[in-house]
Design an enzyme around this catalytic site. Structure first.
Site, PDB file in Angstrom:
ATOM      1  N   VAL A 107       0.854  -1.202   0.000  1.00 14.79           N
ATOM      2  CA  VAL A 107       0.000   0.000   0.000  1.00 14.79           C
ATOM      3  C   VAL A 107       0.885   1.247   0.000  1.00 14.79           C
ATOM      4  CG1 VAL A 107      -1.650   1.308   1.416  1.00 14.79           C
ATOM      5  CG2 VAL A 107      -1.926  -1.166   1.116  1.00 14.79           C
ATOM      6  N   GLY A 108       0.503   2.271  -0.761  1.00 16.21           N
ATOM      7  CA  GLY A 108       1.253   3.534  -0.761  1.00 16.21           C
ATOM      8  C   GLY A 108       2.580   3.425  -1.484  1.00 16.21           C
ATOM      9  N   GLY A 110       2.771   3.388  -4.965  1.00 10.11           N
ATOM     10  CA  GLY A 110       2.601   3.805  -6.357  1.00 10.11           C
ATOM     11  C   GLY A 110       2.085   2.682  -7.237  1.00 10.11           C
ATOM     12  N   SER A 113      -2.904   0.670  -5.249  1.00  4.67           N
ATOM     13  CA  SER A 113      -3.693  -0.110  -4.280  1.00  4.67           C
ATOM     14  C   SER A 113      -5.022   0.568  -3.957  1.00  4.67           C
ATOM     15  CB  SER A 113      -2.892  -0.356  -3.005  1.00  4.67           C
ATOM     16  OG  SER A 113      -2.472   0.870  -2.442  1.00  4.67           O
ATOM     17  N   SER A 114      -5.017   1.894  -3.818  1.00  3.15           N
ATOM     18  CA  SER A 114      -6.267   2.566  -3.441  1.00  3.15           C
ATOM     19  C   SER A 114      -7.310   2.453  -4.550  1.00  3.15           C
ATOM     20  CB  SER A 114      -6.011   4.033  -3.066  1.00  3.15           C
ATOM     21  OG  SER A 114      -5.584   4.771  -4.192  1.00  3.15           O
ATOM     22  N   ALA A 115      -6.874   2.576  -5.812  1.00  2.00           N
ATOM     23  CA  ALA A 115      -7.813   2.437  -6.930  1.00  2.00           C
ATOM     24  C   ALA A 115      -8.348   1.012  -7.001  1.00  2.00           C
ATOM     25  CB  ALA A 115      -7.135   2.813  -8.248  1.00  2.00           C
ATOM     26  N   ALA A 116      -7.472   0.040  -6.792  1.00  2.00           N
ATOM     27  CA  ALA A 116      -7.896  -1.361  -6.858  1.00  2.00           C
ATOM     28  C   ALA A 116      -8.919  -1.656  -5.760  1.00  2.00           C
ATOM     29  CB  ALA A 116      -6.682  -2.287  -6.736  1.00  2.00           C
ATOM     30  N   ASP A 157      -5.543   5.275 -12.750  1.00  2.75           N
ATOM     31  CA  ASP A 157      -5.520   4.120 -11.853  1.00  2.75           C
ATOM     32  C   ASP A 157      -6.872   3.412 -11.814  1.00  2.75           C
ATOM     33  OD1 ASP A 157      -3.048   5.180 -11.362  1.00  2.75           O
ATOM     34  OD2 ASP A 157      -3.187   5.069  -9.178  1.00  2.75           O
TER      35      ASP A 157
END
Lengths: 326, 326
Positions: A107-108, A110, A113-116, A157
Site C-alpha cells: 500500500v502507498g 505507487g 492499491s487505493s484504486a484497486a 488508476d
C-alpha cells in the site's frame, strides 16, 4: 450470500512526474489484486476487516456512527472503502454487511492499491445492492471516490483497475487511450519503504521547476519524447528500445531528485542480473522500481528480494471481476 | 643539475559528454600533481623512470633508438613525455637526461594526468634546454603533444595544468575563459577502475544520440543550461545552487548510460554522508566521481575510501612550477 470482487493494481511505465506538467504517460494493469469479500448481514451494521488485522472499522447505518480501531498505515485505505460504500448507497438501498479486504500489493507504493480497493469495493457492493452499474459507471464512480478522498486524482488508476490492459494518457491529459498490446510484459517490481509521500515529492520537483525552469523544462521535454517513443515500442514489442527508454527515463528521474540510494541499488542490481531495463516507477523517494525481464526473471526476482521486497507482476488484460456464492 | 617541474591535474565540474556536441563545460585545476625531475647526463641517452616502477624506456638521441620495458597501463603516459621531449628538442639543443616521473592522481581516470605530465615535462625541459618558452607557449606546445599522441584533444586540460584556476569553455568551444573564482571549492574525488575507455563511452553516447535524437537533444540542452547556471553559482559562491546543479547533472549523465553501479553507490554514499552535491566527473563507465564537501569532508573521504579509492582535491590557483637545484 458471499460476493467477492477482485481488481488489479497498476504500474506507471513512463511519465511519472512529467505527467503533472501536462506530458503524456503510460501505465499498465498488473496481476496484483485487491480482493473485497462481502458477507450479508441482516442488521444495519457494516464491519470492515483487513485480512490478518481483524475488524478495524465499524459503521452503523442507522445512527451513522463510525468506530475505528487504530490509525495504522494499512487503515488509511479504509477511507476509500467507506467513501465507495457511501456513494453507492446514495444510488441504492442501505443494508449491513461484513467486508473482508485482502490486498496483494504494498500500500502507498505507487502500485494503485487505493484504486484497486475502490473499484473492487464498488463492484462488490454493486452486486450486493443490485444497483446494476455498468463498467464505465464503476470506473467513473471510483474516480469520484479517489477525488473526494485525495482532493486530486488521475483517472488512470481507476480506469486500469476497472478494465485492465495498458493506457496512454495524452498530452495535457486530454485523452486516455487504450494501447493495443497483446504480450505479457514480464516485470519484477522491487519495493522499499517510502521516505516521502507522493505530495511531498511532487512539491520537491515543483520547487526544482521554479528554481531551474529551463533546466527542468528540457528534462520534461525529454521525458515526453521518451513516452511517445515507448508507446510505439510497446505496440511493436520492440524489447530493446523499450528497455533503453526505461534506462534513460530512470536517469531523468534521478536528475529530478526523486531517486534514493536503495532504489538506485535495486535499479542497477536488476540490470546487472539480467533485466533489459529498469527504472523507478511512481513518485520515487523510496517506493518502487520496475525491472523489465524477458529473460532471467527468476534471477532478478531473487536478487531484488535480497535487497528489499520484490515480486513478479505481469500485465493483465482483465479488469475487475466479481463472483457470487449463494 | 636537478630540475623539478610540477603541474596540477584537473576535474571537469560540468559539461562532460555534452561538450562533444558543442555545449559549454567548466573544469578546475586541482592539487594533485604530476612531477617531473630531470637529472643532467653528459651523454645522449634519455632514461625514463616512473616512481616505483624503475626505468621503463630509454631513448638514444644519437641513433634515435627507443627501448621500452613493458606495456603496462602506467607506461602509456610515457608517450606524452617522449612526444613532449621530441617537440621541445626541435626548438633547442639535444642533450641526454635521466627523467623521474611521479604522478599523484590515478592515470586514465579523467583527472588530466596526461596533460599534467606533458606540461611538467615541457616546463622542466624548457629549463634544461634553456629554450626560454613563456607560459602561453608551454600551454600551446602541450596541447600539440596531446593532439599528436591522442589524435584529438581539448585545450582545457593543458591550459589548466599550465595556469591552474577554473576555466569555462564556451559554446562550440569558441572561447576559453578564465573564471574569476577565489575560493577553495573543497572536493573529494572517488575513483574506480575503468570498465570502458573515453573513446568507447563517447561512441556509446553518440549511438544513443543517433537512435533517440530528440530525447538526447533535450538532455544536452538541459546540461547546457546547468553549465551556464553553474558558472554564475561558482563566481557568486552559491554553494546550495552549485550542489543542486551537480546532482541534476549526475542524473542526466546516468540517463546517457555512462553511470555504473559503483559510481552510483559512491555518488549516493557521498550525499548521505554529508556532501552537498556529487556527480560523475569525466567520461564515466567507471572512472571518477566528485563530491562537493564544504562540511564533513573527512567523513565523506573515509566513507568513499571504504567503497573504493578516494582522496581530497581542492582547487589550485597556481599552475605549473619549476625548481632548479645546481
Amino acid at each position: 450470500m458471499h460476493i467477492k470482487a477482485s481488481a488489479p493494481g497498476k504500474v506507471i511505465l513512463f511519465g511519472e512526474h512529467s505527467v503533472v506538467y501536462g506530458k503524456p504517460a503510460i501505465a499498465v494493469a498488473v496481476k496484483k489484486y485487491a480482493h473485497i469479500t462481502i458477507k450479508e448481514r441482516v442488521d444495519l451494521q457494516i464491519n470492515l476487516e483487513i485480512m490478518g488485522l481483524g475488524v478495524l472499522a465499524s459503521l452503523n447505518l442507522e445512527d451513522e456512527t463510525i468506530s475505528c480501531k487504530n490509525n495504522r498505515m494499512e487503515t488509511g485505505i479504509l477511507k476509500y472503502v467507506l467513501k465507495a460504500l457511501k456513494l453507492i448507497q446514495d444510488k441504492g438501498p442501505t443494508k449491513g454487511m461484513d467486508i473482508l479486504l485482502e490486498i496483494e500489493m504494498p500500500v502507498g507504493a505507487g502500485l494503485g492499491s487505493s484504486a484497486a480497493v475502490t473499484v473492487a469495493t464498488i463492484a462488490a457492493a454493486n452486486k450486493y445492492y443490485e444497483t446494476d452499474l455498468k463498467l464505465d459507471e464503476i470506473a467513473k464512480l471510483a474516480h469520484q471516490v479517489e477525488l473526494e478522498v485525495q482532493g486530486a486524482a488521475s483517472p488512470i488508476d481507476t480506469t486500469l483497475s476497472t478494465y485492465g490492459g495498458a493506457l496512454y494518457l495524452g498530452r495535457n491529459t486530454n485523452r486516455i487511450e487504450k494501447l493495443p498490446l497483446n504480450w505479457e510484459l514480464p516485470l519484477v517490481i522491487g519495493h522499499t519503504p517510502r521516505e516521502s509521500n507522493t505530495a511531498e515529492l511532487i512539491k520537491k520537483v515543483h520547487s526544482k521547476m521554479e528554481e531551474y525552469p529551463s533546466i527542468i523544462y528540457h528534462i520534461f521535454k525529454s521525458m515526453e519524447q521518451i513516452t511517445e517513443e515507448a508507446r510505439d515500442a510497446l505496440i511493436e514489442k520492440n524489447e530493446k528500445k523499450l528497455a533503453e527508454l526505461m534506462n534513460i527515463n530512470h536517469g531523468l528521474l534521478d536528475a529530478l531528485g526523486v531517486n534514493t540510494p536503495v532504489l538506485s541499488e535495486m535499479v542497477y542490481a536488476a540490470r546487472e542480473t539480467g533485466a533489459l531495463g529498469s527504472k523507478i516507477t511512481g513518485a520515487g523517494g523510496g517506493g518502487s522500481i520496475i525491472a523489465y525481464c524477458p529473460v532471467k526473471i527468476e534471477e532478478v526476482l531473487r536478487k531484488l528480494q535480497k535487497i528489499e521486497n520484490a515480486f513478479k507482476a505481469h500485465i493483465t488484460y482483465e479488469g475487475v471481476c466479481t463472483n457470487i456464492k449463494e
